[in-house]
Write a protein that holds these residues in place. Structure first.
Motif, PDB file in Angstrom:
ATOM      1  N   ASP A   1      48.203  32.478  30.393  1.00 25.10           N
ATOM      2  CA  ASP A   1      46.760  32.534  30.580  1.00 25.10           C
ATOM      3  C   ASP A   1      46.151  33.787  29.946  1.00 25.10           C
ATOM      4  N   GLU A   2      46.845  34.915  30.065  1.00 23.33           N
ATOM      5  CA  GLU A   2      46.325  36.160  29.495  1.00 23.33           C
ATOM      6  C   GLU A   2      46.129  36.025  27.982  1.00 23.33           C
ATOM      7  N   TYR A   3      47.099  35.404  27.341  1.00 23.39           N
ATOM      8  CA  TYR A   3      47.027  35.260  25.887  1.00 23.39           C
ATOM      9  C   TYR A   3      45.816  34.419  25.472  1.00 23.39           C
ATOM     10  N   VAL A   4      45.621  33.278  26.137  1.00 21.51           N
ATOM     11  CA  VAL A   4      44.520  32.409  25.696  1.00 21.51           C
ATOM     12  C   VAL A   4      43.149  32.949  26.120  1.00 21.51           C
ATOM     13  N   MET A   5      43.131  33.816  27.141  1.00 19.69           N
ATOM     14  CA  MET A   5      41.879  34.506  27.459  1.00 19.69           C
ATOM     15  C   MET A   5      41.502  35.420  26.291  1.00 19.69           C
ATOM     16  N   GLY A   6      42.530  36.018  25.684  1.00 16.43           N
ATOM     17  CA  GLY A   6      42.288  36.851  24.506  1.00 16.43           C
ATOM     18  C   GLY A   6      41.746  36.034  23.343  1.00 16.43           C
ATOM     19  N   VAL A   7      42.343  34.869  23.118  1.00 16.80           N
ATOM     20  CA  VAL A   7      41.854  33.983  22.058  1.00 16.80           C
ATOM     21  C   VAL A   7      40.386  33.646  22.312  1.00 16.80           C
ATOM     22  N   LEU A   8      40.081  33.355  23.566  1.00 21.86           N
ATOM     23  CA  LEU A   8      38.731  32.950  23.932  1.00 21.86           C
ATOM     24  C   LEU A   8      37.718  34.067  23.673  1.00 21.86           C
ATOM     25  N   GLU A   9      37.992  35.253  24.202  1.00 25.43           N
ATOM     26  CA  GLU A   9      36.994  36.321  24.050  1.00 25.43           C
ATOM     27  C   GLU A   9      36.900  36.788  22.601  1.00 25.43           C
ATOM     28  N   ASN A  10      38.023  36.798  21.896  1.00 26.08           N
ATOM     29  CA  ASN A  10      37.974  37.230  20.494  1.00 26.08           C
ATOM     30  C   ASN A  10      37.241  36.224  19.604  1.00 26.08           C
ATOM     31  N   SER A  11      37.460  34.942  19.869  1.00 22.59           N
ATOM     32  CA  SER A  11      36.774  33.942  19.046  1.00 22.59           C
ATOM     33  C   SER A  11      35.273  33.971  19.316  1.00 22.59           C
ATOM     34  N   LEU A  12      34.894  34.179  20.576  1.00 20.30           N
ATOM     35  CA  LEU A  12      33.471  34.239  20.895  1.00 20.30           C
ATOM     36  C   LEU A  12      32.813  35.480  20.307  1.00 20.30           C
ATOM     37  N   GLU A  13      33.528  36.596  20.381  1.00 14.81           N
ATOM     38  CA  GLU A  13      32.993  37.823  19.792  1.00 14.81           C
ATOM     39  C   GLU A  13      32.776  37.639  18.298  1.00 14.81           C
ATOM     40  N   TYR A  14      33.790  37.070  17.631  1.00 15.30           N
ATOM     41  CA  TYR A  14      33.703  36.838  16.195  1.00 15.30           C
ATOM     42  C   TYR A  14      32.545  35.899  15.864  1.00 15.30           C
ATOM     43  N   ALA A  15      32.473  34.779  16.591  1.00 23.68           N
ATOM     44  CA  ALA A  15      31.480  33.744  16.262  1.00 23.68           C
ATOM     45  C   ALA A  15      30.064  34.211  16.567  1.00 23.68           C
TER      46      ALA A  15
ATOM     47  N   GLN B   1      32.510  32.898  32.721  1.00 23.20           N
ATOM     48  CA  GLN B   1      31.133  32.742  33.175  1.00 23.20           C
ATOM     49  C   GLN B   1      30.181  33.460  32.226  1.00 23.20           C
ATOM     50  N   LEU B   2      29.016  32.877  32.067  1.00 22.02           N
ATOM     51  CA  LEU B   2      27.926  33.587  31.401  1.00 22.02           C
ATOM     52  C   LEU B   2      26.709  33.357  32.275  1.00 22.02           C
ATOM     53  N   GLY B   3      26.187  34.432  32.836  1.00 23.00           N
ATOM     54  CA  GLY B   3      25.183  34.265  33.870  1.00 23.00           C
ATOM     55  C   GLY B   3      25.832  33.613  35.072  1.00 23.00           C
ATOM     56  N   ASP B   4      25.124  32.678  35.696  1.00 24.25           N
ATOM     57  CA  ASP B   4      25.690  32.049  36.892  1.00 24.25           C
ATOM     58  C   ASP B   4      26.370  30.723  36.573  1.00 24.25           C
ATOM     59  N   ILE B   5      26.613  30.474  35.289  1.00 21.58           N
ATOM     60  CA  ILE B   5      27.164  29.175  34.914  1.00 21.58           C
ATOM     61  C   ILE B   5      28.528  29.306  34.255  1.00 21.58           C
ATOM     62  N   GLU B   6      29.433  28.391  34.643  1.00 21.92           N
ATOM     63  CA  GLU B   6      30.760  28.323  34.059  1.00 21.92           C
ATOM     64  C   GLU B   6      30.647  27.683  32.683  1.00 21.92           C
ATOM     65  N   VAL B   7      31.106  28.401  31.645  1.00 22.08           N
ATOM     66  CA  VAL B   7      31.053  27.818  30.305  1.00 22.08           C
ATOM     67  C   VAL B   7      32.428  27.378  29.821  1.00 22.08           C
ATOM     68  N   CYS B   8      33.482  27.923  30.445  1.00 22.50           N
ATOM     69  CA  CYS B   8      34.824  27.595  29.978  1.00 22.50           C
ATOM     70  C   CYS B   8      35.786  27.717  31.141  1.00 22.50           C
ATOM     71  N   SER B   9      36.805  26.855  31.122  1.00 26.67           N
ATOM     72  CA  SER B   9      37.804  26.967  32.161  1.00 26.67           C
ATOM     73  C   SER B   9      39.168  26.719  31.554  1.00 26.67           C
ATOM     74  N   GLY B  10      40.168  27.503  31.989  1.00 23.71           N
ATOM     75  CA  GLY B  10      41.478  27.394  31.366  1.00 23.71           C
ATOM     76  C   GLY B  10      42.585  27.892  32.270  1.00 23.71           C
ATOM     77  N   ALA B  11      43.817  27.810  31.759  1.00 30.00           N
ATOM     78  CA  ALA B  11      44.971  28.194  32.563  1.00 30.00           C
ATOM     79  C   ALA B  11      46.255  28.123  31.764  1.00 30.00           C
ATOM     80  N   GLN B  12      47.265  28.761  32.315  1.00 29.49           N
ATOM     81  CA  GLN B  12      48.614  28.442  31.888  1.00 29.49           C
ATOM     82  C   GLN B  12      48.965  27.106  32.554  1.00 29.49           C
ATOM     83  N   ARG B  13      49.708  26.240  31.822  1.00 28.45           N
ATOM     84  CA  ARG B  13      50.028  24.922  32.369  1.00 28.45           C
ATOM     85  C   ARG B  13      51.476  24.898  32.857  1.00 28.45           C
TER      86      ARG B  13
END
Length: 428
Positions: free
Chosen positions: A235-249, A346-358
Motif C-alpha cells: 500500500d505504501e508503494y502505490v500511495m507514492g505512485v498516486l501522490e507523485n502522479s497527481l503532483e506531476y499531472a 481525500q480532497l476536501g470532504d470527498i473521497e477521490v481515490c481508494s486503494g490497498a494492498q491486496r
RNA sequence: GCCUCGGUAGUGUAGCGGCCUAUCAUACGGGCCUGUCGAGCCCGUGACUCGGGUUCAAAUCCCGGCCGAGGCGCCA
C-alpha cells in the motif's frame, strides 16, 4: 486555409483570412452590422458593410449561434475594444440557427442546471463550461505520461461481466444472449488477474457502473475510473505512485492552461508531495474528542468528513481502515487483523481515490469470501489465478469526475461530467 | 428507500385566496439608426406542470400523479 481566432494577432494588418465559427452576438445599425464570431479558441468582431458583401440582406437577418465562414481583412487599427477586427468581404452562412435558443450562451439571465444539462450542446459552448473538460483532458494526458514514464502499461478489461457482485454495491443487469450479465462496477478483479499474468504494472482508464439510488452532488451511476495495480508492491508503494502522479499531472496542467483557468475563475494552486497521512483510528479518536457519536468500525458520516476536512487544505490520506469497511480482497495488517493495509485519498470532504494492498494468498482469500457471505462459484474465474503463482500486489481506483470537481471547486460532480447518468437522468 | 423544498412566457423570476385582462429582466419578431461593443430608443408576440377537490371566487388552499433540486441512508 482556416485561421483560428487565437492566431489572428500573429497575422499582419490588412491581410486576408478565412475564419469559421458561431455568431455569438449581432449588433445591427442599418447599413452596418457587427457580428461577434466565436470558435473554440476565442472571439473576434466581424464588421460587415453593405458595400463590401454581395448578400448583405441575408447576412443582416442572421440569427445568434448560426455557423458561418467569413473571408475578410484583418484590421488591427480597429476602434473596437478588442483593438482588432475582421472587415468582411464574404460571409457564407453554413447553417442558420433557429430562434429562440433553448438557452442563451451569453445571456445575462441564469439558467437552471437541469435546463443546462437538457441543452448540454449549447451549455458547453460557454467557455467556462468546456474549460472543465479541457482541464480534465490535460490532467489525464499527464497522468498517462507519468504512468508510461514509470513503465506502466495501459490495459482494457471487460465492462460486461458475469460475477453477480464483489460485495456491497449494486450492479446494472444486462441481457447477454441466453445468459444474465452485469455492467462492471470496477476493473478490480481483472487488474489482479493481470498481476498473475506478469504484467507487473498496469493502469486503466474506463467507465464504472453503480446501480445505487443515490441523490447527491457527489454520486454518479456511471463514472470514469482510473485504476492502477502493481506487483511486488504494498500500500505504501502505490500511495507514492498516486501522490507523485497527481503532483506531476496537476502541476503540468497548470503550467499549460493555468492562465486560462484563472481568467475564468478557476483559481487553482500547484501541489507538493508527500500528502499528509492520518490513520482511521486517529480520526475516530479525534471525532470522539469533538463530541461525534462514532466508534471504531463506523464509516465517517458526511458531517464528520466535513469536520475532518477542515484540518487539511489539500489532498490527504486516511490509512489503516478496519477490515469490516473494506472489500474481501483487502490485505489485513500483519500485527493487527482488525485493520487493513488500505487507504482513501481525500480532497476536501470527498473521497477521490481508494486503494490497498491486496490478499495474494489463496487460502486467506477463500476464508474472506466465506466471511463476507459471497458465492465462491461465481468468482472461480478470478480465484483460479491465485492458485498458480500470484505475486503480492497493491493498487487503487480514482474517480476522475470527483477529482476534477474537487480541484476546480465545482459544487456538483455533474459539472465535471459531459453527459451525467444519475438516479433520474438517462438523456442526453 | 426515507425526509425537506420546488414547478408561472424560449430563459430566469415577482405574485402565495378577489386589486391577475399575471410583474420584471432577458431572449424573440418588427421599426429608427454608418462604429457598435451589457448598443440605444419605439412597438409587438409569448406563461400559471397535470388530474381531482374546497370556495361565491384558485397561479395562490387541500389530495394524488408527473418532473426537478438537495439532505440522509446505502455506496471497491
Amino acid at each position: 486555409m482556416r485561421t483560428y481566432l487565437n492566431g489572428l494577432n500573429e497575422i499582419e494588418d490588412g491581410k486576408s483570412v478565412d475564419v469559421y465559427g458561431w455568431v455569438q452576438e449581432t449588433r445591427k445599425i442599418k447599413k452596418l452590422l457587427f457580428l461577434i464570431l466565436r470558435d473554440n479558441t476565442g472571439v473576434i468582431q466581424v464588421t460587415v458593410k453593405e458595400d463590401n458583401v454581395n448578400n448583405y440582406d441575408e447576412v443582416y437577418g442572421i440569427t445568434r449561434e448560426s455557423v458561418i465562414r467569413v473571408n475578410g481583412n484583418v484590421n488591427k487599427k480597429s476602434v473596437s475594444r478588442q483593438g482588432i477586427e475582421i472587415v468582411a468581404m464574404e460571409v457564407e452562412i453554413l447553417n442558420m440557427a433557429e430562434t429562440p435558443l433553448p438557452m442563451g450562451v451569453i445571456d445575462k439571465v441564469t439558467t437552471d442546471f437541469d435546463t443546462r444539462l437538457n441543452n448540454r450542446f449549447i451549455d458547453l459552448r460557454k467557455i467556462g463550461n468546456s474549460l472543465i473538460f479541457r482541464f480534465e483532458n490535460e490532467l489525464l494526458f499527464f497522468i498517462r505520461e507519468y504512468m508510461h514514464s514509470e513503465d506502466f502499461i495501459e490495459v482494457h478489461t471487460p465492462k460486461i461481466v458475469a460475477a453477480a457482485t464483489e460485495g456491497g454495491a449494486d450492479l446494472f443487469p444486462v441481457s447477454y444472449f441466453e445468459k444474465k450479465a452485469y455492467l462492471n462496477q470496477s476493473p478490480q478483479l481483472y487488474k489482479e488477474i493481470l498481476m498473475g499474468s506478469g504484467f507487473d504494472k498496469v493502469f486503466e482508464v474506463g467507465p464504472a457502473f453503480r446501480a445505487e439510488k443515490e441523490n447527491t452532488i457527489r454520486h454518479l451511476n456511471e463514472f470514469t475510473s482510473i485504476d492502477v495495480e502493481v506487483s511486488f508492491a504494498d500500500d505504501e508503494y502505490v500511495m507514492g505512485v498516486l501522490e507523485n502522479s497527481l503532483e506531476y499531472a496537476i502541476n503540468h496542467a497548470i503550467d499549460k492552461i493555468g492562465k486560462v483557468l484563472d481568467e475564468n475563475g478557476y483559481g487553482i494552486k500547484k501541489i507538493s508531495t508527500p500528502f499528509p497521512r492520518v490513520t482511521y483510528s486517529e480520526l475516530i479518536e479525534y471525532l470522539q474528542k469533538n463530541n461525534f457519536e462514532i466508534k471504531f468500525g463506523d464509516d465517517f458520516s458526511p458531517e464528520a468528513s466535513k469536520f475532518i476536512s477542515q484540518k487539511y487544505d489539500s489532498f490527504y490520506f486516511i490509512t489503516k481502515w478496519p477490515a469490516e469497511l473494506r472489500p474481501f480482497y483487502t490485505m489485513p495488517d500483519k500485527n493487527n487483523q482488525n485493520i487493513t493495509n488500505s487507504f482513501d485519498l481525500q480532497l476536501g470532504d470527498i473521497e477521490v481515490c481508494s486503494g490497498a494492498q491486496r490478499i495474494h494468498n489463496y487460502e486467506i482469500l477463500e476464508k474472506n469470501f466465506l466471511k463476507k457471505g459471497l458465492n465462491e462459484n461465481s468468482f472461480n474465474f478470478y480465484i483460479k489465478a491465485f492458485k498458480f503463482g500470484m505475486p503480492p500486489h497493491a493498487g487503487w481506483g480514482l474517480g476522475l469526475e470527483r477529482l476534477v470537481m474537487n480541484i476546480l471547486k465545482l459544487n456538483n460532480v455533474r459539472e465535471s461530467t459531459l453527459f451525467p447518468r444519475d438516479r433520474s437522468r438517462l438523456s442526453p
